[in-house]
Each structure stands twice: as structure tokens, then as C-alpha cells.
Design a protein around this motif. Structure first.
Motif, PDB file in Angstrom:
ATOM      1  N   ASP A  96      31.063  45.725  41.830  1.00  0.00           N
ATOM      2  CA  ASP A  96      30.670  44.825  40.755  1.00  0.00           C
ATOM      3  C   ASP A  96      31.679  43.674  40.591  1.00  0.00           C
ATOM      4  OD1 ASP A  96      29.769  43.595  38.498  1.00  0.00           O
ATOM      5  OD2 ASP A  96      30.241  45.256  37.138  1.00  0.00           O
ATOM      6  N   PRO A  97      31.447  42.546  41.281  1.00  0.00           N
ATOM      7  CA  PRO A  97      32.407  41.431  41.183  1.00  0.00           C
ATOM      8  C   PRO A  97      32.569  40.920  39.757  1.00  0.00           C
ATOM      9  CG  PRO A  97      30.822  41.054  42.959  1.00  0.00           C
ATOM     10  CD  PRO A  97      30.343  42.248  42.204  1.00  0.00           C
ATOM     11  N   SER A  98      31.557  41.179  38.881  1.00  0.00           N
ATOM     12  CA  SER A  98      31.630  40.596  37.531  1.00  0.00           C
ATOM     13  C   SER A  98      32.754  41.243  36.700  1.00  0.00           C
ATOM     14  CB  SER A  98      30.291  40.745  36.805  1.00  0.00           C
ATOM     15  OG  SER A  98      30.078  42.085  36.468  1.00  0.00           O
ATOM     16  N   ARG A  99      33.323  42.359  37.161  1.00  0.00           N
ATOM     17  CA  ARG A  99      34.432  42.931  36.370  1.00  0.00           C
ATOM     18  C   ARG A  99      35.678  42.024  36.433  1.00  0.00           C
ATOM     19  NH1 ARG A  99      34.412  48.482  37.324  1.00  0.00           N
ATOM     20  NH2 ARG A  99      33.115  48.745  39.170  1.00  0.00           N
ATOM     21  N   TRP A 100      35.655  41.065  37.362  1.00  0.00           N
ATOM     22  CA  TRP A 100      36.785  40.134  37.489  1.00  0.00           C
ATOM     23  C   TRP A 100      36.538  38.820  36.769  1.00  0.00           C
ATOM     24  CZ3 TRP A 100      40.846  42.694  38.967  1.00  0.00           C
ATOM     25  CH2 TRP A 100      40.611  43.898  39.648  1.00  0.00           C
ATOM     26  N   GLN A 101      35.366  38.712  36.085  1.00  0.00           N
ATOM     27  CA  GLN A 101      35.079  37.524  35.284  1.00  0.00           C
ATOM     28  C   GLN A 101      35.530  37.789  33.853  1.00  0.00           C
ATOM     29  OE1 GLN A 101      30.898  37.541  36.220  1.00  0.00           O
ATOM     30  NE2 GLN A 101      31.091  35.961  37.786  1.00  0.00           N
ATOM     31  N   GLY A 102      35.419  36.799  33.007  1.00  0.00           N
ATOM     32  CA  GLY A 102      35.747  37.029  31.597  1.00  0.00           C
ATOM     33  C   GLY A 102      37.203  36.773  31.298  1.00  0.00           C
ATOM     34  N   PRO A 103      37.593  36.939  30.026  1.00  0.00           N
ATOM     35  CA  PRO A 103      38.936  36.506  29.595  1.00  0.00           C
ATOM     36  C   PRO A 103      40.084  37.391  30.093  1.00  0.00           C
ATOM     37  CG  PRO A 103      37.709  37.489  27.754  1.00  0.00           C
ATOM     38  CD  PRO A 103      36.774  37.452  28.929  1.00  0.00           C
ATOM     39  N   SER A 104      39.847  38.696  30.307  1.00  0.00           N
ATOM     40  CA  SER A 104      41.005  39.526  30.721  1.00  0.00           C
ATOM     41  C   SER A 104      40.628  40.507  31.844  1.00  0.00           C
ATOM     42  CB  SER A 104      41.569  40.284  29.515  1.00  0.00           C
ATOM     43  OG  SER A 104      40.519  40.966  28.854  1.00  0.00           O
ATOM     44  N   PRO A 105      40.522  39.995  33.070  1.00  0.00           N
ATOM     45  CA  PRO A 105      40.215  40.889  34.197  1.00  0.00           C
ATOM     46  C   PRO A 105      41.330  41.946  34.379  1.00  0.00           C
ATOM     47  CG  PRO A 105      40.066  38.577  34.843  1.00  0.00           C
ATOM     48  CD  PRO A 105      40.718  38.609  33.505  1.00  0.00           C
ATOM     49  N   PRO A 106      40.976  43.102  34.916  1.00  0.00           N
ATOM     50  CA  PRO A 106      41.959  44.210  34.987  1.00  0.00           C
ATOM     51  C   PRO A 106      42.963  44.077  36.142  1.00  0.00           C
ATOM     52  CG  PRO A 106      39.816  44.917  35.822  1.00  0.00           C
ATOM     53  CD  PRO A 106      39.635  43.502  35.400  1.00  0.00           C
ATOM     54  N   TYR A 107      43.636  42.921  36.236  1.00  0.00           N
ATOM     55  CA  TYR A 107      44.578  42.696  37.345  1.00  0.00           C
ATOM     56  C   TYR A 107      45.695  43.746  37.379  1.00  0.00           C
ATOM     57  CZ  TYR A 107      42.468  38.059  37.809  1.00  0.00           C
ATOM     58  OH  TYR A 107      41.588  37.035  37.985  1.00  0.00           O
ATOM     59  N   LYS A 108      46.033  44.241  36.189  1.00  0.00           N
ATOM     60  CA  LYS A 108      47.153  45.204  36.092  1.00  0.00           C
ATOM     61  C   LYS A 108      46.938  46.412  37.008  1.00  0.00           C
ATOM     62  CE  LYS A 108      49.610  47.810  32.642  1.00  0.00           C
ATOM     63  NZ  LYS A 108      49.462  49.102  32.288  1.00  0.00           N
ATOM     64  N   TYR A 109      45.666  46.785  37.187  1.00  0.00           N
ATOM     65  CA  TYR A 109      45.402  48.040  37.897  1.00  0.00           C
ATOM     66  C   TYR A 109      45.008  47.854  39.362  1.00  0.00           C
ATOM     67  CZ  TYR A 109      45.310  49.723  33.121  1.00  0.00           C
ATOM     68  OH  TYR A 109      45.646  50.013  31.829  1.00  0.00           O
ATOM     69  N   ILE A 110      44.996  46.632  39.846  1.00  0.00           N
ATOM     70  CA  ILE A 110      44.589  46.454  41.245  1.00  0.00           C
ATOM     71  C   ILE A 110      45.844  46.344  42.117  1.00  0.00           C
ATOM     72  CG2 ILE A 110      44.117  43.984  40.854  1.00  0.00           C
ATOM     73  CD1 ILE A 110      41.837  45.076  43.198  1.00  0.00           C
ATOM     74  N   VAL A 111      46.011  47.327  43.003  1.00  0.00           N
ATOM     75  CA  VAL A 111      47.289  47.436  43.715  1.00  0.00           C
ATOM     76  C   VAL A 111      47.121  47.637  45.233  1.00  0.00           C
ATOM     77  CG1 VAL A 111      48.579  48.222  41.708  1.00  0.00           C
ATOM     78  CG2 VAL A 111      47.358  49.915  43.072  1.00  0.00           C
ATOM     79  N   PRO A 112      46.203  46.917  45.889  1.00  0.00           N
ATOM     80  CA  PRO A 112      46.004  47.178  47.323  1.00  0.00           C
ATOM     81  C   PRO A 112      47.249  46.850  48.153  1.00  0.00           C
ATOM     82  CG  PRO A 112      44.898  45.151  46.684  1.00  0.00           C
ATOM     83  CD  PRO A 112      45.375  45.809  45.424  1.00  0.00           C
ATOM     84  N   PHE A 113      48.079  45.919  47.661  1.00  0.00           N
ATOM     85  CA  PHE A 113      49.242  45.502  48.439  1.00  0.00           C
ATOM     86  C   PHE A 113      50.527  46.195  47.971  1.00  0.00           C
ATOM     87  CE2 PHE A 113      46.211  41.952  48.590  1.00  0.00           C
ATOM     88  CZ  PHE A 113      46.083  41.822  49.967  1.00  0.00           C
ATOM     89  N   GLY A 114      50.376  47.202  47.114  1.00  0.00           N
ATOM     90  CA  GLY A 114      51.559  47.846  46.547  1.00  0.00           C
ATOM     91  C   GLY A 114      52.233  46.904  45.566  1.00  0.00           C
ATOM     92  N   ARG A 115      53.365  47.308  45.058  1.00  0.00           N
ATOM     93  CA  ARG A 115      54.152  46.480  44.124  1.00  0.00           C
ATOM     94  C   ARG A 115      55.633  46.708  44.388  1.00  0.00           C
ATOM     95  NH1 ARG A 115      50.752  46.270  39.122  1.00  0.00           N
ATOM     96  NH2 ARG A 115      48.987  45.017  39.829  1.00  0.00           N
ATOM     97  N   GLY A 116      56.454  45.852  43.814  1.00  0.00           N
ATOM     98  CA  GLY A 116      57.901  46.053  43.867  1.00  0.00           C
ATOM     99  C   GLY A 116      58.524  45.542  45.153  1.00  0.00           C
ATOM    100  N   ASN A 151      23.587  43.957  48.341  1.00  0.00           N
ATOM    101  CA  ASN A 151      23.261  43.675  46.930  1.00  0.00           C
ATOM    102  C   ASN A 151      22.653  42.277  46.805  1.00  0.00           C
ATOM    103  OD1 ASN A 151      24.481  45.998  45.252  1.00  0.00           O
ATOM    104  ND2 ASN A 151      26.089  45.485  46.710  1.00  0.00           N
ATOM    105  N   PRO A 152      21.315  42.183  46.771  1.00  0.00           N
ATOM    106  CA  PRO A 152      20.668  40.862  46.792  1.00  0.00           C
ATOM    107  C   PRO A 152      21.164  39.903  45.701  1.00  0.00           C
ATOM    108  CG  PRO A 152      19.041  42.616  47.082  1.00  0.00           C
ATOM    109  CD  PRO A 152      20.347  43.288  46.806  1.00  0.00           C
ATOM    110  N   ALA A 153      21.446  40.421  44.483  1.00  0.00           N
ATOM    111  CA  ALA A 153      21.867  39.516  43.403  1.00  0.00           C
ATOM    112  C   ALA A 153      23.248  38.923  43.706  1.00  0.00           C
ATOM    113  CB  ALA A 153      21.890  40.271  42.078  1.00  0.00           C
ATOM    114  N   ILE A 154      24.141  39.764  44.231  1.00  0.00           N
ATOM    115  CA  ILE A 154      25.498  39.286  44.575  1.00  0.00           C
ATOM    116  C   ILE A 154      25.403  38.287  45.730  1.00  0.00           C
ATOM    117  CG2 ILE A 154      27.731  40.029  45.510  1.00  0.00           C
ATOM    118  CD1 ILE A 154      27.300  42.716  44.051  1.00  0.00           C
ATOM    119  N   HIS A 155      24.578  38.624  46.695  1.00  0.00           N
ATOM    120  CA  HIS A 155      24.367  37.760  47.864  1.00  0.00           C
ATOM    121  C   HIS A 155      23.886  36.376  47.413  1.00  0.00           C
ATOM    122  CE1 HIS A 155      22.318  37.464  52.106  1.00  0.00           C
ATOM    123  NE2 HIS A 155      23.276  36.572  51.941  1.00  0.00           N
ATOM    124  N   ALA A 156      22.871  36.381  46.533  1.00  0.00           N
ATOM    125  CA  ALA A 156      22.284  35.103  46.096  1.00  0.00           C
ATOM    126  C   ALA A 156      23.322  34.259  45.345  1.00  0.00           C
ATOM    127  CB  ALA A 156      21.078  35.379  45.194  1.00  0.00           C
TER     128      ALA A 156
END
Ligand code: HEM
Length: 522
Positions: free
Chosen positions: A433-453, A340-345
Motif C-alpha cells: 500500500d504505497p498510500s501509507r507513505w502519503q499524508g502529514p506523518s509517514p512512518p519513516y521511523k520504522y523503515i529500516v531496510p538499510f540498517g541504521r547507525g 495492482n491495477p489501481a497502483i499501476h494506473a
């Protein structure tokens, strides 16, 4: 005819009768088993395909015969039967990102156990913290891991351990650049993660980056174990049989298992050697204690837990989990940035601003303050999933999903793949799309690669530190010259099989890049 010729009893008739009784008994047993599973089981009221509830053969077909496809088949079942379904005779699966934190709870909320059937995926069971079934026993075994992999420990060791290994990687990549040959980055990253986790775990690391080519054998051995994990789960006798065979037979009949068993034997020898060293008076002064030494010295573990065979089990999890997952994350990130050239740049601009001199790399705190780099990390963890396989929890009391009561003792699972690909949680999920993690409320609630609990990944801070250090250094030094080489997203990057770890197409050769000479140096 003499009296001796008269048979005492008609053997063939007796055999035939015996066989009839056995067949009849088996038919009754199977019939009763089927009726019990369909109508009398405590989870009989949970919706789902009847044939899936009847036996494990349905799952066997998708996961063993097709090589890891049940995860996606479950989506079809959910579409038809709703968010909570029964997927085999005992297990209930839930498809609802909102429920993740209700299922993967901490100890203060509920005690949860793991399921023996699933936990035999990697051969050993009830040996390491990862495959311990009982909640309380797990807490005891997890205790010595925690200080070793805390944020504080990782931050302290980042410059001397992680950065040092990554510097070595960059030296090796410079050789590939000078020689004008493509590098298999999957193997290059596997060498990095193995060298770091082995250095963490043992008094001496494996130093794979010292080999002339990027080692592929270690990575392939652990991937082999992953590939046979569904068969090991389905057939509990398989692993003990393979383990008991003479090594030369295994080498001939199953070269993949041979690599795995050989690696495990080395781990056992290392654990025995460390155990013996403890009797040596100079042992305590031998420098930074390795994780394995710390386990053997841990005041929270009884002596029975310090047997080399058990400690080998912990080492196996550390090396296996510490190698594959972070390798796959680095592979995914490198591909998506280069594709993705734009992300790379944007990444290059940030790295060049924050790291003016690539030979003076930043520390972990500085890396964490690079906003775009951290957005790329979150987005990578989303698209590569971490573990693609569902993770079961067993509650000791009943739990409720909407109006459905799930009885105590039921293995209940969810799949990261379904959470991270859910368009309600992440619109347009296939797009990196890295830009989904920008802005006032990124969706951290739903990212669970390491599991929870209570069973959340203990290596999470190490994995993040490895990811940031490697990506920042490799791109800062070679980012303007790196190009993808014979790598295609659909074939080499996208997950199409779930073998606990996410796997691309069987035709894939891994991620390859070419590093062109620097401008003016051609
Ligand atoms: C991006 C990298 C990584 C990902 C996505 C990841 C993911 C996970 C997940 C989802 C679990 C929970 C498994 C379960 O609930 O059954 C887990 C557990 C575990 N991980 Fe990781 N992991 C990563 C890196 C590492 C590293 C570097 C280590 C090194 C030590 C590690 C060691 C472990 C251990 C020991 C457990 C078992 C923890 C327990 O049961 O208490 N992981 N990991």
C-alpha cells in the motif's frame, strides 16, 4: 613362549582405558558446558527456550536443515517469552520496533562491534568493511567508501552511468517485445545492478546487458553463496576446506560453491591487475578512478590494508551487496505495481505527466520529486525487507531493555522482517500500500531496510538512484504493455526463507513479464 612373544603392555586394554578416559572427560566437559550455558553464563538471566540456550543445534535445524526458517521461529519464542529473549548460547534477540535506534547506534553514541560467529556467513571475515568486527578498524575501512557512494557522487554519475545502463536495458526489453517472448525480470534487473556496480568498482564494467539473453549465472553465483551462508556460519572450517579443494573437485561436488569461488578468483585477479597498474606512470591519467583504484590510493588506509587479497574482499562485498539487494527491490516493485491495477494506473499517470518524452528521461532530482514513485519506493523497501537476517551488535558497556540488563560483550540482534511486518508500525502489513507513505506523518521511523547507525548501508544512495531510474524508465516506456507472466505472489515474490537475503519458494522461476506490442503495432 619366548620372551619376544610377551607384549610389553596390553595394547587393547590400554586403548580401551584411554577411550574410557576420553569419553568421561568429554561427558564432564559437555555437562559443565551445559550447566555453564544454562546457569552461569552472563546471559543466563535472559528468558527464552532452554534448549536454544544450550547449543547451536536448534538454530542449525531451522536454518541449515529447513533452509532459513529461524527468523520466523523467533516470533513464536517472542510470543511465549516476551520481547527480549536468548536465541542461542550467546545471542540475545529483541522484538520491538521502538528499540531499533537504541541498538543500531552511531559512533557518537557508542562503539559497537560485530560478532565473529555471524560474520563468517560469507566465508571471509575481518577483510572488508562489512565483515570487520572491531568498531575502530571498521571506521578506518569505511572511510574510503564514503565519498564514492555519497549522494553527491551518485547524483553526478546518474546520467552517464545509471541512466546509460538503464537505456541499454530498455533496448533489450524492446527486443523481447518484438520477439513476443517473456522476460525473466529477476535476471534482467540483476544485469542492470551488476553492470552499474561493476562499472563503479572496476576500470571496466561487466557489461552483462551486452549478452544475447539476460545473464542468470552471475546472479545465481551470489545467491548460491547466500544459500550456503547458514552452513558457513555454523561450521567455521567449511569455507577454508571448500576454498582449498581443487576447482574441478568443487565443480563436481558442489556446483553452486564452484560458481562462487570462481567469481572470487576473478575478483582477486582484477585486484592484482589494478594493484600492478599503480606502478605504471600513465595510471593516474587513465580516466575516472574506479572504487578499487581509489581504495588503493586512499590516504586514510595504511599500505597493509591495500593488499590485493584485502581489496578483493571489499570488491566482493560491493559486487555481492550491490547486485542482489537492489535486484530484489526492483523485482518486488515490478510485481506489486503490475498486480495492482489501481497502483499501476496512478503510477502511469504520474510518469506520463512528469516525463512527456520517454526518450528525454529526468535526472535524479526530478525523479525524487515524483511523489507517487517515491511512495512506491518506500513501500517496496518495506515489503522486500532488504536483508532478512538479524544483524548483531556488541556493546562494550551494559545496555538496558526495560528492566533487563544485557551485559557488555553480548551479541544483540533485531530483524528487519519483524520490524517491517509489525502491525503496530504498519497496519495490515501484508498489503502493498504505497498510500501509507502519503499524508502529514509517514512512518519513516520504522523503515529500516538499510540498517541504521555506524554500519548503515554505504550503498543506500546508489540503491535508491538505481531503483528510481530503472522503475521510472521501464514503466514509462513499457508500462502500458507489460503484464505478469506465470508469476504468483505466494510462490515467486513472498519471502519464505531467510538466507541473509530474502528468498521465495524453491519452486519459483523468478518474476516473468510479457511485453505486448504497442496498440496499433500488432
Ligand atoms: C536496496 C538495496 C540495498 C539494501 C536493502 C542494503 C542493505 C544493507 C544493510 C541492512 C546493511 C547493514 C549490514 C549490517 O549492519 O551488517 C548494508 C551494508 C552494506 N551495504 Fe548495502 N544494501 C543495499 C544496496 C547496496 C549497494 C547498491 C551497495 C553497493 C556498494 C551496498 C553495499 C553495502 C556495504 C559495503 C555495506 C557494509 C557497510 C559497512 O559495514 O560499513 N549495499 N546494506
Amino acid at each position: 613362549m619366548s620372551a619376544d612373544d610377551i607384549p610389553l603392555l596390553d595394547l587393547s586394554a590400554s586403548l580401551a582405558n584411554g577411550l574410557k578416559v576420553l569419553t568421561f572427560g568429554f561427558a564432564i566437559y559437555t555437562l559443565y558446558g551445559g550447566i555453564w550455558r544454562l546457569y552461569l553464563s552472563p546471559v543466563a538471566h535472559i528468558p527464552g527456550p532452554r534448549f536454544a540456550a544450550l547449543s547451536f543445534w536448534n538454530e542449525f535445524y531451522y536454518d541449515v536443515v529447513l533452509g532459513g526458517k529461524y527468523t520466523w521461529k523467533l516470533l513464536d519464542y517472542h510470543e511465549k517469552y516476551g520481547p527480549v529473549i536468548r536465541i542461542n548460547p550467546y545471542e540475545v534477540h529483541i522484538h520491538d520496533p521502538e528499540f531499533y535506534d537504541e541498538l543500531y547506534v552511531g559512533s557518537s553514541k557508542a562503539k559497537t562491534d560485530k560478532w565473529y560467529w555471524s560474520m563468517r556467513m560469507f566465508g571471509q571475515q575481518d577483510v572488508s568493511a562489512f565483515d570487520t568486527l572491531d568498531h575502530d578498524k571498521h571506521r578506518q575501512r569505511r572511510e574510503p567508501w564514503n565519498p564514492f557512494f555519497s549522494k553527491q557522487s551518485v547524483t553526478r554519475l546518474q546520467p552517464s552511468l545509471i541512466q546509460a545502463v538503464v537505456d541499454k536495458l530498455c533496448t533489450r526489453l524492446a527486443e523481447y517485445q518484438s520477439a513476443g517472448k517473456p522476460a525473466v525480470m529477476t535476471h534482467a534487473f540483476a544485469c542492470v545492478t551488476t553492470d552499474i556496480i561493476s562499472e563503479y568498482s572496476f576500470p571496466q564494467g561487466y557489461n552483462l546487458l551486452d549478452k544475447p539473453e539476460f545473464d542468470s549465472q552471475h546472479y545465481e553465483a551470489w545467491m548460491s553463496l547466500s544459500r550456503v551462508s547458514h552452513a558457513l556460519k555454523q561450521f567455521g572450517w567449511l569455507y577454508p576446506v571448500l576454498d582449498a579443494m581443487p576447482m574441478w573437485v568443487t565443480k563436481y561436488t558442489s556446483p553452486e560453491m564452484y560458481l562462487v569461488l570462481q567469481t572470487q578468483k576473478v575478483l582477486l585477479q582484477q585486484s592484482i591487475a589494478i594493484s600492478k597498474q599503480r606502478d605504471n606512470p600513465q595510471y593516474k591519467e587513465s580516466g575516472r578512478p574506479s572504487m578499487i583504484q581509489a581504495f588503493m590510493d586512499s590516504p586514510s588506509l595504511p599500505e597493509s590494508e591495500k593488499r590485493p587479497e584485502r581489496i578483493k574482499g571489499e570488491a566482493q562485498i560491493a559486487i555481492g551487496a550491490g547486485t542482489l539487494t537492489t535486484t530484489h527491490a526492483l523485482k518486488a516493485a515490478t510485481y506489486h505495481v503490475l498486480a495492482n491495477p489501481a497502483i499501476h494506473a496512478q503510477l502511469m499517470t504520474e510518469l506520463e505527466n512528469h516525463i512527456p518524452d520517454p526518450t528525454s528521461p529526468p535526472n535524479l532530482r526530478q525523479l525524487e520529486q515524483m511523489p507517487y514513485l517515491t511512495c512506491i519506493m518506500h513501500e517496496t523497501f518495506r515489503v522486500f525487507y532488504g536483508n532478512s537476517h538479524r544483524l548483531q551488535r556488541i556493546f562494550r558497556t551494559a545496555i538496558r531493555y526495560q528492566n533487563i540488563v544485557i551485559p557488555p560483550g553480548t551479541p544483540i540482534s533485531m530483524s528487519t522482517v519483524h520490524v517491517h511486518d509489525n502491525p503496530r508500525a504498519f497496519p495490515d502489513p501484508y498489503t502493498f500500500d504505497p498510500s501509507r507513505w502519503q499524508g502529514p506523518s509517514p512512518p519513516y521511523k520504522y523503515i529500516v531496510p538499510f540498517g541504521r547507525g555506524s554500519r548503515q548501508c554505504v550503498g543506500m544512495e546508489l540503491a535508491k538512484a538505481e531503483f528510481l531510474t530503472t522503475l521510472a524508465n521501464v514503466f514509462r516506456r513499457f508500462g502500458r504493455e507489460m503484464v505478469l507472466h506465470e508469476t504468483v505472489r505466494e510462490r515467486d515474490i513472498d519471502t519464505v526463507y531467510d538466507v541473509f537475503n530474502p528468498l521465495p519458494s524453491r519452486e519459483s522461476n523468478g518474476l516473468m513479464v510479457m511485453i505486448k506490442p504497442k496498440e496499433g503495432e500488432e
